[in-house]
Design a protein around this motif. Structure first.
Motif, short mmCIF file in Angstrom:
data_model
loop_
_atom_site.label_atom_id
_atom_site.label_comp_id
_atom_site.label_asym_id
_atom_site.label_seq_id
_atom_site.Cartn_x
_atom_site.Cartn_y
_atom_site.Cartn_z
N UNK A 49 9.91 73.90 29.42
CA UNK A 49 9.12 75.20 29.65
C UNK A 49 7.72 74.77 30.15
N UNK A 50 7.51 73.35 30.75
CA UNK A 50 6.45 73.01 31.34
C UNK A 50 6.75 72.59 32.65
N UNK A 51 6.14 73.16 33.69
CA UNK A 51 6.93 72.75 35.11
C UNK A 51 5.65 71.86 35.66
N UNK A 52 4.95 70.78 35.15
CA UNK A 52 4.07 70.01 36.17
C UNK A 52 4.65 68.74 36.70
N UNK A 53 4.04 68.54 37.79
CA UNK A 53 4.79 67.24 38.49
C UNK A 53 5.02 66.15 37.61
N UNK A 54 4.06 65.79 36.64
CA UNK A 54 4.44 64.55 35.83
C UNK A 54 5.52 64.91 34.91
N UNK A 55 5.81 65.91 34.36
CA UNK A 55 6.92 66.09 33.56
C UNK A 55 8.13 66.14 33.98
N UNK A 56 8.20 66.62 35.38
CA UNK A 56 9.38 67.00 35.99
C UNK A 56 9.71 65.63 36.35
N UNK A 57 8.98 64.80 36.85
CA UNK A 57 9.20 63.34 37.33
C UNK A 57 9.86 62.55 35.91
N UNK A 58 9.37 62.67 34.94
CA UNK A 58 9.61 62.12 33.68
C UNK A 58 11.13 62.43 33.28
N UNK A 59 11.24 63.85 33.91
CA UNK A 59 12.73 64.69 33.40
C UNK A 59 13.74 63.91 34.24
N UNK A 60 13.35 63.77 35.59
CA UNK A 60 14.40 63.17 36.55
C UNK A 60 14.70 61.87 36.02
N UNK A 61 13.57 61.07 35.60
CA UNK A 61 14.02 59.70 35.07
C UNK A 61 14.89 59.75 34.00
N UNK A 62 14.54 60.51 32.90
CA UNK A 62 15.53 60.67 31.83
C UNK A 62 16.99 60.91 32.15
N UNK A 63 17.06 62.06 32.99
CA UNK A 63 18.47 62.30 33.45
C UNK A 63 19.16 61.22 34.19
N UNK A 64 18.50 60.45 35.35
CA UNK A 64 19.01 59.16 35.77
C UNK A 64 19.45 58.26 34.64
N UNK A 65 18.67 58.08 33.91
CA UNK A 65 18.89 56.88 32.57
C UNK A 65 20.25 57.29 32.03
N UNK A 66 20.37 58.59 31.59
CA UNK A 66 21.51 59.23 30.73
C UNK A 66 22.81 58.86 31.55
N UNK A 67 22.50 59.67 32.78
CA UNK A 67 23.54 59.47 33.65
C UNK A 67 24.27 58.00 33.77
N UNK A 68 23.24 57.17 34.15
CA UNK A 68 23.63 55.77 34.17
C UNK A 68 24.38 55.31 33.07
N UNK A 69 23.98 55.52 31.87
CA UNK A 69 24.50 55.10 30.66
C UNK A 69 25.82 55.81 30.44
N UNK A 70 26.01 56.89 30.64
CA UNK A 70 27.14 57.56 30.54
C UNK A 70 28.25 56.89 31.42
N UNK A 71 27.97 56.58 32.65
CA UNK A 71 28.62 55.79 33.72
C UNK A 71 29.22 54.71 33.40
N UNK A 72 28.22 53.83 32.54
CA UNK A 72 28.64 52.50 32.04
C UNK A 72 29.49 52.49 30.71
N UNK A 73 29.37 53.64 30.04
CA UNK A 73 30.19 53.86 28.85
C UNK A 73 31.37 54.57 29.37
N UNK A 74 31.85 54.81 30.43
CA UNK A 74 32.93 55.41 31.17
C UNK A 74 33.29 56.92 30.36
N UNK A 75 31.95 57.49 30.11
CA UNK A 75 32.34 58.82 29.48
C UNK A 75 32.04 60.17 30.35
N UNK A 76 31.57 59.63 31.83
CA UNK A 76 31.42 60.69 32.62
C UNK A 76 32.88 61.15 33.37
N UNK A 77 33.85 61.43 32.54
CA UNK A 77 35.27 61.95 33.20
C UNK A 77 35.62 63.26 32.55
#
Lengths: 134, 93, 164
Positions: free
Chosen positions: C26-54
Protein backbone atom coordinates in the motif's frame (compact mmCIF):
# COMPACT_ATOMS: atom_id res chain seq x y z
CA UNK A 1 -28.23 7.47 1.02
CA UNK A 2 -30.41 4.53 -0.01
CA UNK A 3 -27.35 2.63 -1.21
CA UNK A 4 -25.48 2.82 2.08
CA UNK A 5 -28.62 1.72 3.93
CA UNK A 6 -28.89 -1.41 1.78
CA UNK A 7 -25.19 -2.17 2.28
CA UNK A 8 -25.55 -1.66 6.05
CA UNK A 9 -28.51 -4.03 6.26
CA UNK A 10 -26.65 -6.62 4.18
CA UNK A 11 -23.59 -6.39 6.47
CA UNK A 12 -25.79 -6.75 9.53
CA UNK A 13 -27.34 -9.92 8.10
CA UNK A 14 -23.98 -11.39 7.07
CA UNK A 15 -22.26 -10.55 10.38
CA UNK A 16 -25.13 -11.91 12.46
CA UNK A 17 -25.22 -15.15 10.42
CA UNK A 18 -21.42 -15.44 10.69
CA UNK A 19 -21.54 -14.86 14.46
CA UNK A 20 -24.19 -17.56 14.75
CA UNK A 21 -22.00 -20.08 12.93
CA UNK A 22 -18.91 -19.15 14.97
CA UNK A 23 -20.77 -19.65 18.27
CA UNK A 24 -22.36 -22.85 16.94
CA UNK A 25 -18.94 -24.24 16.09
CA UNK A 26 -17.60 -23.37 19.55
CA UNK A 27 -20.59 -25.01 21.24
CA UNK A 28 -20.03 -28.04 18.99
CA UNK A 29 -16.41 -28.28 20.14
CA UNK A 30 -17.72 -28.46 23.72
CA UNK A 31 -20.62 -30.86 23.09
CA UNK A 32 -19.19 -33.43 20.66
CA UNK A 33 -18.14 -36.75 22.24
CA UNK A 34 -14.66 -37.38 20.74
CA UNK A 35 -11.82 -35.67 18.93
CA UNK A 36 -12.92 -36.73 15.44
CA UNK A 37 -16.45 -35.42 15.75
CA UNK A 38 -15.09 -32.18 17.22
CA UNK A 39 -13.21 -31.59 13.97
CA UNK A 40 -16.55 -31.24 12.21
CA UNK A 41 -17.54 -28.46 14.60
CA UNK A 42 -14.23 -26.72 13.88
CA UNK A 43 -14.86 -26.87 10.15
CA UNK A 44 -18.15 -25.03 10.66
CA UNK A 45 -16.15 -22.11 12.13
CA UNK A 46 -13.46 -22.35 9.45
CA UNK A 47 -15.83 -22.25 6.49
CA UNK A 48 -19.30 -20.82 7.07
CA UNK A 49 -18.49 -18.65 10.09
CA UNK A 50 -15.30 -17.16 8.65
CA UNK A 51 -16.65 -16.44 5.18
CA UNK A 52 -19.86 -14.77 6.40
CA UNK A 53 -18.00 -12.59 8.94
CA UNK A 54 -15.35 -11.60 6.42
CA UNK A 55 -17.94 -10.80 3.73
CA UNK A 56 -19.88 -8.69 6.23
CA UNK A 57 -16.72 -6.78 7.22
CA UNK A 58 -15.65 -6.46 3.58
CA UNK A 59 -18.86 -4.60 2.69
CA UNK A 60 -17.94 -1.97 5.31
CA UNK A 61 -14.31 -1.61 4.15
CA UNK A 62 -13.44 1.80 2.80
CA UNK A 63 -10.65 0.92 0.40
CA UNK A 64 -9.97 -1.80 -2.14
CA UNK A 65 -6.70 -2.75 -0.40
CA UNK A 66 -8.56 -3.67 2.77
CA UNK A 67 -10.98 -5.83 0.76
CA UNK A 68 -8.03 -7.57 -0.87
CA UNK A 69 -6.45 -8.24 2.52
CA UNK A 70 -9.72 -9.71 3.75
CA UNK A 71 -9.79 -11.99 0.71
CA UNK A 72 -6.23 -13.11 1.47
CA UNK A 73 -7.20 -13.81 5.10
CA UNK A 74 -10.09 -15.91 3.80
CA UNK A 75 -7.88 -17.79 1.36
CA UNK A 76 -5.37 -18.49 4.14
CA UNK A 77 -8.13 -19.88 6.37
CA UNK A 78 -9.31 -22.17 3.57
CA UNK A 79 -5.91 -23.64 3.01
CA UNK A 80 -5.09 -23.97 6.72
CA UNK A 81 -8.44 -25.49 7.70
CA UNK A 82 -8.57 -28.73 5.70
CA UNK A 83 -4.81 -29.31 5.82
CA UNK A 84 -4.72 -28.97 9.61
CA UNK A 85 -7.81 -31.19 10.06
CA UNK A 86 -6.35 -33.83 7.79
CA UNK A 87 -2.98 -33.82 9.58
CA UNK A 88 -4.72 -33.91 12.96
CA UNK A 89 -6.96 -36.85 11.97
CA UNK A 90 -4.00 -38.79 10.64
CA UNK A 91 -1.86 -38.09 13.70
CA UNK A 92 -4.71 -39.11 16.03
CA UNK A 93 -5.32 -42.37 14.12
CA UNK A 94 -1.58 -43.03 14.12
CA UNK A 95 -1.49 -42.57 17.89
CA UNK A 96 -4.07 -45.35 18.22
CA UNK A 97 -7.11 -43.23 19.04
CA UNK A 98 -10.13 -44.89 17.44
CA UNK A 99 -13.27 -42.83 16.77
CA UNK A 100 -16.50 -43.94 18.40
CA UNK A 101 -18.28 -45.27 15.35
CA UNK A 102 -21.92 -45.90 14.72
CA UNK A 103 -21.16 -47.84 11.57
CA UNK A 104 -17.82 -48.90 10.14
CA UNK A 105 -17.75 -49.38 6.39
CA UNK A 106 -13.98 -49.56 6.06
CA UNK A 107 -14.06 -53.36 5.73
CA UNK A 108 -16.44 -53.23 2.81
CA UNK A 109 -14.99 -53.55 -0.66
CA UNK A 110 -14.58 -50.32 -2.61
CA UNK A 111 -15.96 -50.44 -6.14
CA UNK A 112 -13.11 -50.90 -8.56
CA UNK A 113 -10.62 -52.18 -6.00
CA UNK A 114 -8.22 -54.86 -7.14
CA UNK A 115 -9.26 -58.45 -6.54
CA UNK A 116 -12.65 -57.67 -5.06
CA UNK A 117 -16.01 -58.39 -6.56
CA UNK A 118 -17.71 -55.03 -6.64
CA UNK A 119 -21.14 -56.37 -7.58
CA UNK A 120 -21.36 -58.22 -4.28
CA UNK A 121 -22.01 -55.11 -2.26
CA UNK A 122 -25.01 -52.86 -2.69
CA UNK A 123 -23.77 -50.08 -0.38
CA UNK A 124 -20.75 -49.06 -2.37
CA UNK A 125 -22.11 -49.93 -5.77
CA UNK A 126 -25.45 -48.15 -5.84
CA UNK A 127 -24.53 -44.89 -7.53
CA UNK A 128 -21.53 -45.93 -9.55
CA UNK A 129 -18.70 -44.47 -7.47
CA UNK A 130 -16.13 -46.56 -9.23
CA UNK A 131 -17.75 -47.42 -12.54
CA UNK A 132 -16.12 -44.45 -14.23
CA UNK A 133 -12.67 -45.65 -13.35
CA UNK A 134 -12.99 -49.01 -15.07
CA UNK B 1 -22.49 -4.16 14.02
CA UNK B 2 -18.79 -4.73 14.67
CA UNK B 3 -19.70 -5.08 18.35
CA UNK B 4 -21.78 -8.14 17.44
CA UNK B 5 -18.93 -9.77 15.51
CA UNK B 6 -16.33 -9.01 18.20
CA UNK B 7 -18.61 -10.22 20.99
CA UNK B 8 -19.51 -13.43 19.19
CA UNK B 9 -15.87 -14.27 18.47
CA UNK B 10 -14.93 -13.51 22.10
CA UNK B 11 -17.69 -15.79 23.40
CA UNK B 12 -16.57 -18.56 21.03
CA UNK B 13 -12.97 -18.05 22.22
CA UNK B 14 -14.03 -18.56 25.85
CA UNK B 15 -15.81 -21.83 24.96
CA UNK B 16 -12.85 -23.11 22.92
CA UNK B 17 -10.33 -22.18 25.62
CA UNK B 18 -12.42 -24.23 28.04
CA UNK B 19 -12.04 -27.22 25.69
CA UNK B 20 -8.30 -26.59 25.36
CA UNK B 21 -7.93 -26.72 29.16
CA UNK B 22 -10.23 -29.69 29.80
CA UNK B 23 -9.61 -31.70 26.57
CA UNK B 24 -8.94 -35.31 27.55
CA UNK B 25 -6.34 -36.10 24.86
CA UNK B 26 -3.51 -34.02 23.44
CA UNK B 27 -5.27 -33.99 20.07
CA UNK B 28 -8.29 -32.27 21.60
CA UNK B 29 -5.96 -29.58 22.85
CA UNK B 30 -4.24 -29.21 19.46
CA UNK B 31 -7.65 -29.00 17.78
CA UNK B 32 -8.75 -26.33 20.25
CA UNK B 33 -5.47 -24.43 19.83
CA UNK B 34 -5.92 -24.50 16.06
CA UNK B 35 -9.41 -23.06 16.25
CA UNK B 36 -8.20 -20.46 18.77
CA UNK B 37 -5.83 -19.36 16.00
CA UNK B 38 -8.68 -19.14 13.48
CA UNK B 39 -10.82 -17.22 15.94
CA UNK B 40 -7.92 -14.90 16.75
CA UNK B 41 -7.63 -13.96 13.06
CA UNK B 42 -11.36 -13.23 12.90
CA UNK B 43 -11.13 -11.34 16.21
CA UNK B 44 -8.27 -9.16 14.96
CA UNK B 45 -10.18 -8.42 11.74
CA UNK B 46 -13.37 -7.48 13.62
CA UNK B 47 -11.44 -5.45 16.22
CA UNK B 48 -9.61 -3.60 13.45
CA UNK B 49 -12.92 -2.49 11.99
CA UNK B 50 -14.32 -1.69 15.46
CA UNK B 51 -11.44 0.68 16.22
CA UNK B 52 -11.34 2.02 12.66
CA UNK B 53 -7.83 0.70 11.99
CA UNK B 54 -8.01 -2.06 9.32
CA UNK B 55 -4.18 -2.29 9.43
CA UNK B 56 -4.73 -4.90 12.15
CA UNK B 57 -5.53 -7.32 9.36
CA UNK B 58 -1.79 -7.60 8.68
CA UNK B 59 -1.25 -8.83 12.22
CA UNK B 60 -4.07 -11.33 11.67
CA UNK B 61 -2.39 -12.63 8.51
CA UNK B 62 0.92 -13.13 10.30
CA UNK B 63 -0.88 -14.84 13.15
CA UNK B 64 -2.55 -17.22 10.69
CA UNK B 65 0.74 -18.24 9.09
CA UNK B 66 2.35 -18.81 12.50
CA UNK B 67 -0.68 -20.81 13.58
CA UNK B 68 -0.34 -23.16 10.61
CA UNK B 69 3.35 -23.76 11.28
CA UNK B 70 2.72 -24.22 15.01
CA UNK B 71 -0.05 -26.77 14.46
CA UNK B 72 2.17 -28.76 12.10
CA UNK B 73 5.12 -28.67 14.48
CA UNK B 74 3.02 -30.03 17.34
CA UNK B 75 1.39 -32.73 15.19
CA UNK B 76 4.68 -33.81 13.67
CA UNK B 77 6.22 -34.03 17.10
CA UNK B 78 3.43 -36.20 18.47
CA UNK B 79 3.36 -38.41 15.40
CA UNK B 80 7.06 -39.03 14.93
CA UNK B 81 8.52 -37.87 18.23
CA UNK B 82 11.00 -35.72 16.32
CA UNK B 83 10.64 -32.37 14.55
CA UNK B 84 13.40 -33.17 12.05
CA UNK B 85 11.79 -36.44 10.92
CA UNK B 86 12.03 -36.90 7.14
CA UNK B 87 9.47 -39.31 5.64
CA UNK B 88 11.41 -39.73 2.38
CA UNK B 89 14.60 -40.47 4.28
CA UNK B 90 13.01 -42.94 6.66
CA UNK B 91 10.89 -44.77 4.12
CA UNK B 92 8.34 -45.97 6.65
CA UNK B 93 5.32 -43.71 6.68
CA UNK C 1 5.98 -32.62 -15.34
CA UNK C 2 9.08 -32.95 -13.17
CA UNK C 3 12.26 -30.98 -13.49
CA UNK C 4 13.32 -27.38 -13.16
CA UNK C 5 10.08 -25.92 -14.51
CA UNK C 6 9.60 -23.91 -17.64
CA UNK C 7 10.00 -20.14 -17.99
CA UNK C 8 6.21 -19.65 -18.11
CA UNK C 9 5.73 -20.97 -14.59
CA UNK C 10 8.61 -18.85 -13.29
CA UNK C 11 7.16 -15.68 -14.87
CA UNK C 12 3.71 -16.50 -13.54
CA UNK C 13 5.11 -17.04 -10.04
CA UNK C 14 7.07 -13.77 -10.14
CA UNK C 15 4.05 -11.82 -11.40
CA UNK C 16 1.79 -13.26 -8.69
CA UNK C 17 4.32 -12.51 -5.94
CA UNK C 18 4.83 -8.92 -7.17
CA UNK C 19 1.06 -8.30 -7.31
CA UNK C 20 0.83 -9.71 -3.76
CA UNK C 21 3.59 -7.38 -2.53
CA UNK C 22 1.98 -4.31 -4.12
CA UNK C 23 -1.43 -5.15 -2.67
CA UNK C 24 -0.10 -5.90 0.81
CA UNK C 25 2.20 -2.91 1.10
CA UNK C 26 0.00 0.00 0.00
CA UNK C 27 3.06 2.33 -0.06
CA UNK C 28 4.57 3.06 -3.46
CA UNK C 29 7.87 4.86 -2.74
CA UNK C 30 10.94 3.98 -4.83
CA UNK C 31 12.73 2.46 -1.84
CA UNK C 32 9.90 0.08 -0.87
CA UNK C 33 9.28 -0.86 -4.52
CA UNK C 34 12.92 -1.83 -5.04
CA UNK C 35 12.91 -3.85 -1.80
CA UNK C 36 9.80 -5.58 -3.16
CA UNK C 37 11.49 -6.45 -6.44
CA UNK C 38 14.46 -7.84 -4.50
CA UNK C 39 12.22 -10.01 -2.33
CA UNK C 40 10.33 -11.33 -5.35
CA UNK C 41 13.56 -12.23 -7.15
CA UNK C 42 14.87 -13.99 -4.04
CA UNK C 43 11.64 -15.99 -3.63
CA UNK C 44 11.55 -16.98 -7.31
CA UNK C 45 15.19 -18.07 -7.17
CA UNK C 46 14.52 -20.20 -4.07
CA UNK C 47 11.41 -21.71 -5.72
CA UNK C 48 13.48 -22.49 -8.82
CA UNK C 49 16.17 -24.16 -6.75
CA UNK C 50 13.56 -26.16 -4.80
CA UNK C 51 12.02 -27.33 -8.12
CA UNK C 52 8.60 -26.06 -7.08
CA UNK C 53 8.05 -23.56 -9.92
CA UNK C 54 6.04 -26.09 -11.93
CA UNK C 55 2.45 -26.90 -12.80
CA UNK C 56 1.76 -28.13 -9.28
CA UNK C 57 2.65 -24.81 -7.65
CA UNK C 58 1.18 -22.70 -10.47
CA UNK C 59 -1.72 -24.68 -11.95
CA UNK C 60 -2.33 -22.17 -14.76
CA UNK C 61 -4.39 -24.68 -16.74
CA UNK C 62 -7.00 -24.90 -13.96
CA UNK C 63 -7.70 -21.17 -13.55
CA UNK C 64 -10.45 -21.09 -16.18
CA UNK C 65 -12.56 -23.90 -14.72
CA UNK C 66 -12.02 -22.94 -11.06
CA UNK C 67 -14.86 -20.36 -10.59
CA UNK C 68 -17.61 -22.80 -11.60
CA UNK C 69 -16.30 -25.50 -9.30
CA UNK C 70 -15.88 -23.05 -6.43
CA UNK C 71 -19.45 -21.78 -6.79
CA UNK C 72 -20.76 -25.35 -6.63
CA UNK C 73 -18.48 -26.17 -3.66
CA UNK C 74 -19.75 -23.10 -1.75
CA UNK C 75 -23.36 -24.17 -2.07
CA UNK C 76 -22.40 -27.64 -0.77
CA UNK C 77 -20.41 -26.17 2.14
CA UNK C 78 -23.33 -24.02 3.25
CA UNK C 79 -25.83 -26.84 2.95
CA UNK C 80 -23.75 -29.12 5.15
CA UNK C 81 -22.78 -26.30 7.56
CA UNK C 82 -26.48 -25.68 8.22
CA UNK C 83 -27.07 -29.41 8.68
CA UNK C 84 -24.16 -29.78 11.14
CA UNK C 85 -25.31 -26.65 13.06
CA UNK C 86 -28.79 -28.12 13.37
CA UNK C 87 -27.32 -31.28 14.86
CA UNK C 88 -25.06 -29.36 17.26
CA UNK C 89 -27.98 -27.39 18.73
CA UNK C 90 -30.31 -30.42 18.83
CA UNK C 91 -30.74 -31.45 22.50
CA UNK C 92 -30.06 -35.16 21.85
CA UNK C 93 -27.05 -34.57 19.55
CA UNK C 94 -28.27 -36.85 16.69
CA UNK C 95 -24.94 -37.92 15.18
CA UNK C 96 -24.05 -41.34 13.77
CA UNK C 97 -20.29 -41.32 13.04
CA UNK C 98 -19.41 -43.52 10.08
CA UNK C 99 -16.09 -44.37 8.47
CA UNK C 100 -16.01 -45.44 4.88
CA UNK C 101 -13.74 -45.71 1.88
CA UNK C 102 -14.34 -44.28 -1.59
CA UNK C 103 -12.45 -44.49 -4.85
CA UNK C 104 -11.25 -41.26 -6.46
CA UNK C 105 -11.39 -41.13 -10.25
CA UNK C 106 -9.02 -38.16 -10.74
CA UNK C 107 -6.03 -38.65 -13.01
CA UNK C 108 -3.59 -36.08 -11.60
CA UNK C 109 -2.22 -35.38 -8.13
CA UNK C 110 -3.71 -31.87 -8.20
CA UNK C 111 -7.16 -33.32 -8.88
CA UNK C 112 -6.79 -35.88 -6.10
CA UNK C 113 -5.65 -33.23 -3.62
CA UNK C 114 -8.57 -31.02 -4.67
CA UNK C 115 -11.02 -33.86 -4.08
CA UNK C 116 -9.58 -34.84 -0.69
CA UNK C 117 -9.47 -31.23 0.50
CA UNK C 118 -12.99 -30.53 -0.79
CA UNK C 119 -14.28 -33.44 1.28
CA UNK C 120 -12.48 -32.09 4.34
CA UNK C 121 -13.61 -28.51 3.70
CA UNK C 122 -17.25 -29.58 3.66
CA UNK C 123 -18.45 -29.67 7.28
CA UNK C 124 -19.53 -33.18 8.28
CA UNK C 125 -16.94 -35.14 6.32
CA UNK C 126 -13.15 -35.45 6.77
CA UNK C 127 -10.60 -37.32 4.68
CA UNK C 128 -8.33 -39.18 7.06
CA UNK C 129 -6.12 -40.96 4.58
CA UNK C 130 -5.27 -41.42 0.91
CA UNK C 131 -3.85 -44.69 -0.37
CA UNK C 132 -3.66 -45.67 -4.03
CA UNK C 133 -6.54 -43.34 -4.96
CA UNK C 134 -8.76 -44.79 -2.26
CA UNK C 135 -9.79 -42.20 0.30
CA UNK C 136 -10.73 -43.07 3.88
CA UNK C 137 -13.53 -40.72 4.89
CA UNK C 138 -14.87 -40.03 8.37
CA UNK C 139 -18.42 -38.70 8.26
CA UNK C 140 -20.42 -37.24 11.14
CA UNK C 141 -23.61 -38.95 9.99
CA UNK C 142 -24.64 -41.95 7.91
CA UNK C 143 -26.29 -39.64 5.40
CA UNK C 144 -23.01 -37.77 5.02
CA UNK C 145 -21.20 -41.03 4.25
CA UNK C 146 -23.91 -41.95 1.73
CA UNK C 147 -23.48 -38.55 0.07
CA UNK C 148 -19.73 -39.07 -0.35
CA UNK C 149 -20.27 -42.60 -1.64
CA UNK C 150 -22.78 -41.39 -4.22
CA UNK C 151 -19.76 -39.86 -5.97
CA UNK C 152 -21.28 -36.52 -7.01
CA UNK C 153 -18.33 -34.51 -5.74
CA UNK C 154 -15.95 -36.98 -7.39
CA UNK C 155 -17.58 -36.31 -10.77
CA UNK C 156 -17.49 -32.52 -10.24
CA UNK C 157 -13.78 -32.58 -9.36
CA UNK C 158 -13.05 -34.75 -12.41
CA UNK C 159 -14.93 -32.25 -14.59
CA UNK C 160 -12.97 -29.38 -13.00
CA UNK C 161 -9.69 -31.18 -13.55
CA UNK C 162 -10.43 -32.21 -17.13
CA UNK C 163 -12.09 -29.04 -18.47
CA UNK C 164 -9.09 -27.35 -20.04
Amino acid sequence: MMGTLVVDILSWVLICAGSFFVITGAVGILRMPDVFSRMHAVSVIDTAGAVLLVLGLGLQAGSLLVVFKLVVVLGLLFFIGPVASHALAQAALQAGIEPKLDQDRRGQPVAGEMGLDNTANKQTNDAGTGSRTQ
Amino acid sequence: MFFVATGAVLLALVLVVYRAISGPTVFDRVLAANSIGTLAILFLAALGFLTGRPEWLDIGLTYGLLNLIGTFAVLKFFRHGDLAFDVEEDGTE
Amino acid sequence: MRGKGSIGYILSLGFTLMAFWLAMSGHYTPFLLSVGVGCVLLCVWIAYRMHVADEEGQPIHLYSSAPRYWAWLWVEIFKSAIDVSRRIWHPSLPISPTMTRVRASQKTDVGLATYANSITLTPGTITTGVEDKILTVYALTREGADDVQSGEMDRKVSEFEGAD
